[in-house]
Design a protein around this motif. Sequence first.
Motif, PDB file in Angstrom:
ATOM      1  N   SER B  93       0.810  -1.210   0.000  1.00  0.00           N
ATOM      2  CA  SER B  93       0.000   0.000   0.000  1.00  0.00           C
ATOM      3  C   SER B  93       0.843   1.259   0.000  1.00  0.00           C
ATOM      4  O   SER B  93       0.459   2.234  -0.619  1.00  0.00           O
ATOM      5  CB  SER B  93      -0.970  -0.009   1.174  1.00  0.00           C
ATOM      6  OG  SER B  93      -0.309  -0.370   2.338  1.00  0.00           O
ATOM      7  N   TYR B  97       2.728   2.286  -3.876  1.00  0.00           N
ATOM      8  CA  TYR B  97       2.001   3.519  -4.196  1.00  0.00           C
ATOM      9  C   TYR B  97       2.984   4.611  -4.617  1.00  0.00           C
ATOM     10  O   TYR B  97       2.804   5.278  -5.633  1.00  0.00           O
ATOM     11  CB  TYR B  97       1.204   3.948  -2.969  1.00  0.00           C
ATOM     12  CG  TYR B  97       0.412   5.224  -3.129  1.00  0.00           C
ATOM     13  CD1 TYR B  97      -0.713   5.256  -3.941  1.00  0.00           C
ATOM     14  CD2 TYR B  97       0.775   6.378  -2.456  1.00  0.00           C
ATOM     15  CE1 TYR B  97      -1.452   6.415  -4.087  1.00  0.00           C
ATOM     16  CE2 TYR B  97       0.036   7.544  -2.589  1.00  0.00           C
ATOM     17  CZ  TYR B  97      -1.079   7.554  -3.406  1.00  0.00           C
ATOM     18  OH  TYR B  97      -1.801   8.711  -3.537  1.00  0.00           O
ATOM     19  N   LYS B 102       0.319   0.712 -10.324  1.00  0.00           N
ATOM     20  CA  LYS B 102      -1.145   0.737 -10.212  1.00  0.00           C
ATOM     21  C   LYS B 102      -1.731  -0.644  -9.947  1.00  0.00           C
ATOM     22  O   LYS B 102      -2.856  -0.742  -9.481  1.00  0.00           O
ATOM     23  CB  LYS B 102      -1.736   1.309 -11.493  1.00  0.00           C
ATOM     24  CG  LYS B 102      -1.431   2.776 -11.652  1.00  0.00           C
ATOM     25  CD  LYS B 102      -2.015   3.298 -12.937  1.00  0.00           C
ATOM     26  CE  LYS B 102      -1.530   4.711 -13.221  1.00  0.00           C
ATOM     27  NZ  LYS B 102      -1.852   5.113 -14.576  1.00  0.00           N
ATOM     28  N   ARG B 104      -1.233  -2.505  -7.691  1.00  0.00           N
ATOM     29  CA  ARG B 104      -1.403  -2.742  -6.271  1.00  0.00           C
ATOM     30  C   ARG B 104      -2.850  -2.579  -5.818  1.00  0.00           C
ATOM     31  O   ARG B 104      -3.264  -3.133  -4.818  1.00  0.00           O
ATOM     32  CB  ARG B 104      -0.545  -1.771  -5.460  1.00  0.00           C
ATOM     33  CG  ARG B 104      -0.922  -0.335  -5.683  1.00  0.00           C
ATOM     34  CD  ARG B 104      -0.116   0.611  -4.852  1.00  0.00           C
ATOM     35  NE  ARG B 104      -0.704   0.883  -3.560  1.00  0.00           N
ATOM     36  CZ  ARG B 104      -1.784   1.626  -3.365  1.00  0.00           C
ATOM     37  NH1 ARG B 104      -2.411   2.164  -4.386  1.00  0.00           N
ATOM     38  NH2 ARG B 104      -2.258   1.819  -2.161  1.00  0.00           N
ATOM     39  N   THR B 105      -3.651  -1.784  -6.581  1.00  0.00           N
ATOM     40  CA  THR B 105      -4.993  -1.446  -6.129  1.00  0.00           C
ATOM     41  C   THR B 105      -5.859  -2.680  -5.855  1.00  0.00           C
ATOM     42  O   THR B 105      -6.651  -2.675  -4.922  1.00  0.00           O
ATOM     43  CB  THR B 105      -5.707  -0.575  -7.173  1.00  0.00           C
ATOM     44  OG1 THR B 105      -5.532  -1.191  -8.442  1.00  0.00           O
ATOM     45  CG2 THR B 105      -5.136   0.801  -7.202  1.00  0.00           C
ATOM     46  N   ARG B 109      -5.897  -3.539  -0.193  1.00  0.00           N
ATOM     47  CA  ARG B 109      -6.747  -3.579   0.991  1.00  0.00           C
ATOM     48  C   ARG B 109      -6.562  -4.884   1.757  1.00  0.00           C
ATOM     49  O   ARG B 109      -6.381  -4.918   2.968  1.00  0.00           O
ATOM     50  CB  ARG B 109      -8.204  -3.424   0.551  1.00  0.00           C
ATOM     51  CG  ARG B 109      -9.247  -3.712   1.603  1.00  0.00           C
ATOM     52  CD  ARG B 109      -9.298  -2.647   2.674  1.00  0.00           C
ATOM     53  NE  ARG B 109      -9.270  -1.304   2.120  1.00  0.00           N
ATOM     54  CZ  ARG B 109     -10.303  -0.737   1.499  1.00  0.00           C
ATOM     55  NH1 ARG B 109     -11.433  -1.370   1.373  1.00  0.00           N
ATOM     56  NH2 ARG B 109     -10.191   0.479   1.014  1.00  0.00           N
ATOM     57  N   SER B 434     -10.194  -2.460  -2.423  1.00  0.00           N
ATOM     58  CA  SER B 434     -10.394  -1.026  -2.377  1.00  0.00           C
ATOM     59  C   SER B 434     -11.080  -0.594  -3.663  1.00  0.00           C
ATOM     60  O   SER B 434     -10.448  -0.382  -4.687  1.00  0.00           O
ATOM     61  CB  SER B 434      -9.048  -0.330  -2.229  1.00  0.00           C
ATOM     62  OG  SER B 434      -9.246   1.041  -2.292  1.00  0.00           O
ATOM     63  N   GLU B 437     -10.230   2.920  -5.334  1.00  0.00           N
ATOM     64  CA  GLU B 437      -8.943   2.949  -6.034  1.00  0.00           C
ATOM     65  C   GLU B 437      -8.982   2.101  -7.286  1.00  0.00           C
ATOM     66  O   GLU B 437      -8.400   2.443  -8.307  1.00  0.00           O
ATOM     67  CB  GLU B 437      -7.846   2.421  -5.107  1.00  0.00           C
ATOM     68  CG  GLU B 437      -7.376   3.446  -4.116  1.00  0.00           C
ATOM     69  CD  GLU B 437      -6.081   3.016  -3.474  1.00  0.00           C
ATOM     70  OE1 GLU B 437      -5.041   3.244  -4.089  1.00  0.00           O
ATOM     71  OE2 GLU B 437      -6.136   2.430  -2.377  1.00  0.00           O
ATOM     72  N   LEU B 438      -9.676   0.954  -7.184  1.00  0.00           N
ATOM     73  CA  LEU B 438      -9.745   0.045  -8.321  1.00  0.00           C
ATOM     74  C   LEU B 438     -10.435   0.722  -9.496  1.00  0.00           C
ATOM     75  O   LEU B 438      -9.995   0.636 -10.638  1.00  0.00           O
ATOM     76  CB  LEU B 438     -10.516  -1.212  -7.912  1.00  0.00           C
ATOM     77  CG  LEU B 438     -10.497  -2.319  -8.934  1.00  0.00           C
ATOM     78  CD1 LEU B 438      -9.115  -2.907  -9.042  1.00  0.00           C
ATOM     79  CD2 LEU B 438     -11.498  -3.396  -8.571  1.00  0.00           C
TER      80      LEU B 438
END
Lengths: 400, 450
Positions: B93, B97, B102, B104-105, B109, B434, B437-438
């Motif tokens: 996270s 980031y 990207k 990671r989105t 969570r 998340s 963010e997604l």
Amino acid sequence: MTTQGLQEQKKLPESVKKASLLLISTGIVLMMISFIVDSHRAFYNYILMYSFIVSIGVGSLGLVALEYMVDAAWSTPFRRISEFLAFLIPFLLILVIPIIFGIHDLYHWSHKEAVETDPVLQGKAPYLNTAFFTIRVFACILIWMLFYFLITKNSEKQDITKEYGLLTKNIKLSIGFAPILIITLTITAIDLIMSLEPHWYSTMFGVYYFSGTAVAGLAATTLLAVILKEKGYLHPQLQDRLYHSMGTLLFGLNVFWAYIAFSQFLLIWYADIPEETFWMMHRMHGSWGVVSLALLFIHFIIPFIILLPGRAKTNFRTLKIMAVWLLFAHMLDLYWLIMPNFNKESAFFSWNEIGFILFIVGFVLFVFKIKSDKTNFTPVGDPKLETGLEVKLYPDLSID
Amino acid sequence: MSTYREIPLVTERTTFPELDDVVFKPTETKPTKKWFLGITLSSTALLVGIICLVYSIYYGIGMWGNNNPVGWGFDIINFVFWIGIGHAGTLISAILYLFRQKWRTGIARFAEAMTIFAVMTAGIFPLIHVGRPWLAGYLFPYPNQHNVWVNFNSPLLWDVFAVSTYFVVSFFFWGLGLIPDIANMRSRTKSGIKKFFYSLLSFGWRNSNRHWQHYEKAYLLLAGLSTPLVLSVHTIVSFDFAVSVLPGWHTTIFPPYFVAGAIFSGFGMVATVLIVVRKVFDMEHIITMNHLDKMAKILLATGTMVGYAYAMEFFMAWYSGYIFEQFVFLNRAFGPYAWSYWVMIACNVGFPQLFWLKKVRQNIPLMLVIVILVNVGMWFERFVIIVTSLHRDFLPASWGMYAPTIYDIGIFIGSFGLFFTLMLLFVKVMPAISLTELKGVMKGSQPEHH
């Protein structure tokens, strides 16, 4: 098309070559005198100079490989600068020769009579001996050369052919190179620098040197990236915000160096085992203590404070100053690692050292100039170039 | 010129409402049989742990296998193991980031939640290790009438600070990211009691421009603060060992080696759980093969770094010319606990090398086997470091062997029970992905000008 206007690319002015040759020749003359007056001291200076050139050359090649490996696009418009700096690598094959002749002057373990009376050195003899040392030094250079030629050949070919497959090829090469780079740099650090004091050992040493080379390679790239942009040599659509990423990476790598340096120091200081502490003790007493403190401030605290704000990373003047600053810091770091082995009593600097520094500056400029005459400043055929030029800051790191 | 290919982060054409439905489904419907089966198993394991813990506290830690010379046993092994697992979340996270990764989105969570629960699980072990957990309050330095102060020179105290700071920052980071999603759930839910709690937890979030601006800034600042924390926690944990004078513990490479190992084990656990979760909750288009492929690459990279550290330790032990150092390493590889050393080498350095092959990274069953082996290997790494370094002291007269008792094993099982019970409760009441963010990284969500 973003590639327009790049076919007839500006070349660096000839005055660069003249200046570099002047620096090199002055440097060589001073180096010769230094060798004649005090060859022992000159050899220590020479190994510092050699290590510094390794840092810039191999560090830059490492950055090129890193870009390919992690599929970064923001650094593509700058990649040629690192590639040009990595052209220092083939010259190492010649530059290393004086070290081979100086083994006896530099390395205590190369003296047969010293080894005979010292059981610790006897134990290390299978590794620390002249023949194996020479093989390792040359093997490392040849491996770097191999990857340098393979990667840059593909990259340069792509300018003309614009072939996507060359990118994939370089990604594969870079991934293969990454572990080899770490191992060869570790060997270089242990052989050239750590074994100057053959009784001392630290498992962290390879990582320590490696983190320094990353800072030096990126600082050199940043410096040239800013100057070349100001003079209009780089891609016309190159935006200032890309320098933000570069400044951030420089900041991050420098903090990483500090983390490694601090951890190594703390663990040795805290455990207080005489086998290890003596090396730190030499660097904590007398004027060497001042150098150690200076290293803390020059390599970490001051750059940390200056490079932390978001604004600093897009300010060309700050970036230029900090790039030069960090190159100096890396040199100071090498000085701190190498020179106490020559004189444990006190730090020293005089005309004997100057020739070597002039040579470094002149030589790096010279190599950069001759390489850039033949190659584009922008990898115009790289499919990542457009993505790189359009990179947005996500997250937008500039909090104001 | 061929254009640069980017792999879409959410595969299949899907709409925002459809994504909402998929992600919120577990929180809005009755739990499935699989979920009940899962929580039955995990809470049973937790119960076993609690029983063994109560025994240990009632009778004292003499119930454990710890002895002289092996004074640190399962308790510290498990502590380091779980703290290590708690590293992937904040790496994903915060560090990813800042690196603008990207992908990671989709997994951030979930990984953050794992971090929180792993650190909570880890926290139990030093607490019980002190023997009298009701006195653990003295670990916090506060002015008191007795003038009793903690030993600031002790890395064990630094642990208290490092772990609690890490936990607090990770918790806020996780909680901050949850706010917009909880607000979304608040708007969707029909049940009054759920509405009450979700309203409370979403802090009056209304998706206004000003809210988003503040949110983005806070998120970035927390990411910046968490990044050094990811490195500092396991660095301090490594100091617990490395500041000593003990061969096998005192070596300067420990800090980065522990951090790489922590990220390795954390990703191992995240991958293990995600491979199961994406299947169970039909999220294969959100947690795609691309995600698993990237995680496999990170596992390969960090596993190889750990391998570098093993090699470096071994080489320097020989190079040092220090006989005790040399003995410890030979004893590790060929002594009575050699099996654990080779399990460690095989699982952490050997098997992950298979990830060089794309075929392996795309083969889910095989990948699941390897990531489970990574978890096993990283547990054994701590076993090797602690037990093999301690069991043969400087004097052969004080040599010994270590074997865990049934209570050690019970508490160990209980730690998995606690972790998975918390995870299962989390996926039931909170969005495991998340969503805000997604949606931001989906095709069509950002303005384009081609």
